[in-house]
Scaffold this active site. Sequence first.
Site, PDB file in Angstrom:
ATOM      1  N   GLN A 198       0.818  -1.215   0.000  1.00  0.00           N
ATOM      2  CA  GLN A 198       0.000   0.000   0.000  1.00  0.00           C
ATOM      3  C   GLN A 198       0.854   1.268   0.000  1.00  0.00           C
ATOM      4  O   GLN A 198       0.466   2.286  -0.578  1.00  0.00           O
ATOM      5  CB  GLN A 198      -0.908  -0.031   1.238  1.00  0.00           C
ATOM      6  CG  GLN A 198      -2.113   0.871   1.152  1.00  0.00           C
ATOM      7  CD  GLN A 198      -3.256   0.258   0.369  1.00  0.00           C
ATOM      8  OE1 GLN A 198      -3.585  -0.899   0.573  1.00  0.00           O
ATOM      9  NE2 GLN A 198      -3.870   1.022  -0.508  1.00  0.00           N
ATOM     10  N   LYS A 202      -2.854  -0.980   6.589  1.00  0.00           N
ATOM     11  CA  LYS A 202      -3.836  -2.031   6.281  1.00  0.00           C
ATOM     12  C   LYS A 202      -4.301  -2.616   7.608  1.00  0.00           C
ATOM     13  O   LYS A 202      -3.579  -2.559   8.601  1.00  0.00           O
ATOM     14  CB  LYS A 202      -3.179  -3.130   5.432  1.00  0.00           C
ATOM     15  CG  LYS A 202      -4.169  -4.031   4.720  1.00  0.00           C
ATOM     16  CD  LYS A 202      -4.684  -3.430   3.428  1.00  0.00           C
ATOM     17  CE  LYS A 202      -5.815  -4.242   2.840  1.00  0.00           C
ATOM     18  NZ  LYS A 202      -6.213  -3.749   1.518  1.00  0.00           N
ATOM     19  N   GLY A 235     -12.669  -0.015   2.893  1.00  0.00           N
ATOM     20  CA  GLY A 235     -13.110  -1.405   2.735  1.00  0.00           C
ATOM     21  C   GLY A 235     -12.041  -2.272   2.095  1.00  0.00           C
ATOM     22  O   GLY A 235     -11.008  -1.796   1.652  1.00  0.00           O
ATOM     23  N   ASP A 236     -12.269  -3.551   2.101  1.00  0.00           N
ATOM     24  CA  ASP A 236     -11.435  -4.531   1.386  1.00  0.00           C
ATOM     25  C   ASP A 236     -12.276  -5.812   1.369  1.00  0.00           C
ATOM     26  O   ASP A 236     -13.500  -5.741   1.587  1.00  0.00           O
ATOM     27  CB  ASP A 236     -10.084  -4.737   2.097  1.00  0.00           C
ATOM     28  CG  ASP A 236      -9.121  -5.606   1.277  1.00  0.00           C
ATOM     29  OD1 ASP A 236      -8.786  -5.219   0.151  1.00  0.00           O
ATOM     30  OD2 ASP A 236      -8.726  -6.695   1.748  1.00  0.00           O
ATOM     31  N   ASN A 268     -16.551  -6.840  -5.458  1.00  0.00           N
ATOM     32  CA  ASN A 268     -16.565  -5.438  -5.878  1.00  0.00           C
ATOM     33  C   ASN A 268     -15.646  -5.174  -7.077  1.00  0.00           C
ATOM     34  O   ASN A 268     -16.080  -4.589  -8.081  1.00  0.00           O
ATOM     35  CB  ASN A 268     -16.161  -4.557  -4.687  1.00  0.00           C
ATOM     36  CG  ASN A 268     -15.979  -3.118  -5.078  1.00  0.00           C
ATOM     37  OD1 ASN A 268     -14.880  -2.670  -5.363  1.00  0.00           O
ATOM     38  ND2 ASN A 268     -17.074  -2.380  -5.144  1.00  0.00           N
TER      39      ASN A 268
END
Length: 445
Positions: free
Chosen positions: A110, A125, A164-165, A239
Amino acid sequence: MGSLQKIMDQVVKRNPGEPEFHQAVAEVLESLEVVAEKHPEWVKAGVFDRIVEPERQIIFRVPWVDDNGNVHVNRGFRIQFNSAIGPYKGGLRLHPSVNASILKFLGFEQIFKNSLTGLPIGGGKGGSDFDPKGKSDNEVMRFCQSFMTELSKHIGADTDVPAGDIGTGAREIGYMYGQYKRLRNEYTGVLTGKGLTWGGSLVRTEATGYGLCYFMDEALKAKGKSFKGTTVVVSGSGNVAIYATEKVHQLGGKVVALSDSNGYIYDPEGIKLDTVKQLKEVERKRISEYVNIHKNAIYTEGCSGIWSIKCDIALPCATQNEIDGKSAELLVKNGCYAVGEGANMPSTPEAVHIYLNNKIIYGPAKAANAGGVATSALEMSQNSMRYSWTFEEVDAKLKDIMVNIYRNASAAAKEYGMEDNLVAGANIAGFLKVATAMYAHGIAY
Ligand code: NDP
């Protein structure tokens, strides 16, 4: 690996039993050897040693009560990896496989991804080994509230802004945001992926999937190709997969397969996305149900077989290490010439070598799927301004960001003598900005 091998050895020694984290660090350090040679001052200032060590790791107990009154205890995590260029930013994963290794690999990636967006966001994260699957809404709500009760002590709009994840969608973000607001009595942009009536940004839902296609479109164009008339295989049906499919169709390609963790569907006439959205977003059902509605489609148990389907372009959008060497070889053998990663680290190192050796147009995750976090950063900007942009405004900014990420990664690869290697290009371009900031900030004794 050359001079950075010592750092890699230390990472393995200090983080035993964390293979995903080792894998992610090894890939980045390998690309950064050339940068270390060019910047001895960064080596001397320990920038490489520092960037592989999270600034802070928070691990906490998450107790909650199910609908039958039974107490459950999950483990919560937040890895605050690097804040050199902005507040920590990265998703919250809710999945039984979650552990420190997976979250550290994701937090580490990230840092570079967020830097590549060109926006002021650091890397982080978090998540929990809680499994939302099969739980009632009330159970999910109680878990999210308990999780946020502890997490709220460590985050804030200028400190750390989770999103989100896997397993954390609009419902979970809603419960978490409600609890944060209750505890802190403030209405700030502390989470992204919020609902549109309470601070969310248009395009955030579509952003990762759309962004992946904008990035790949630019990469294809550079080689005189496009999505038009192509056959595309997308893995996952969450998603990222859904909105990648939507954009591929808008750009003139045809997605013929999707999957979930049980198996995959193949619809040679093209996936009917309305059906998938209804099944997955509304009814929360399995992808196998698709074949009950579209009789020409075929369902096969098991996930990896999806890579045996003949395609021009593959977009892995499910999870880490889903394409191994064998699957990558199959893709190449069947004529696939481009792979764009919607999921994080979906290809094993063997698979990546096969892509590079076969001159596949390869968009690595930290560049290709940065559209989600980029739009999250745009959500933060809108929250700070207490203002909202239109769908078209956000979509245009997203497209610009993805085109720039491609161009910067491609230029860095060329500058450091690895033309067309977007893995190295993305690692280097992402690293340069963070390293410059870390060097400027000095070392805290
Ligand atoms: P979702 O939870 O919405 O969807 C994940 C999908 O992948 C589900 O269909 C799931 O199936 C499927 N899946 C999980 N494991 C496997 C497997 N082993 N084989 C095949 N399918 C599997 O998550 P997202 O779409 O949000 O995330 C997908 C990936 O993209 C992750 O790697 C995530 O980190 C990454 N990502 C997401 C971003 C975002 O904005 N959402 C941003 C950047 C990266 P099932 O329902 O059976 O579990």
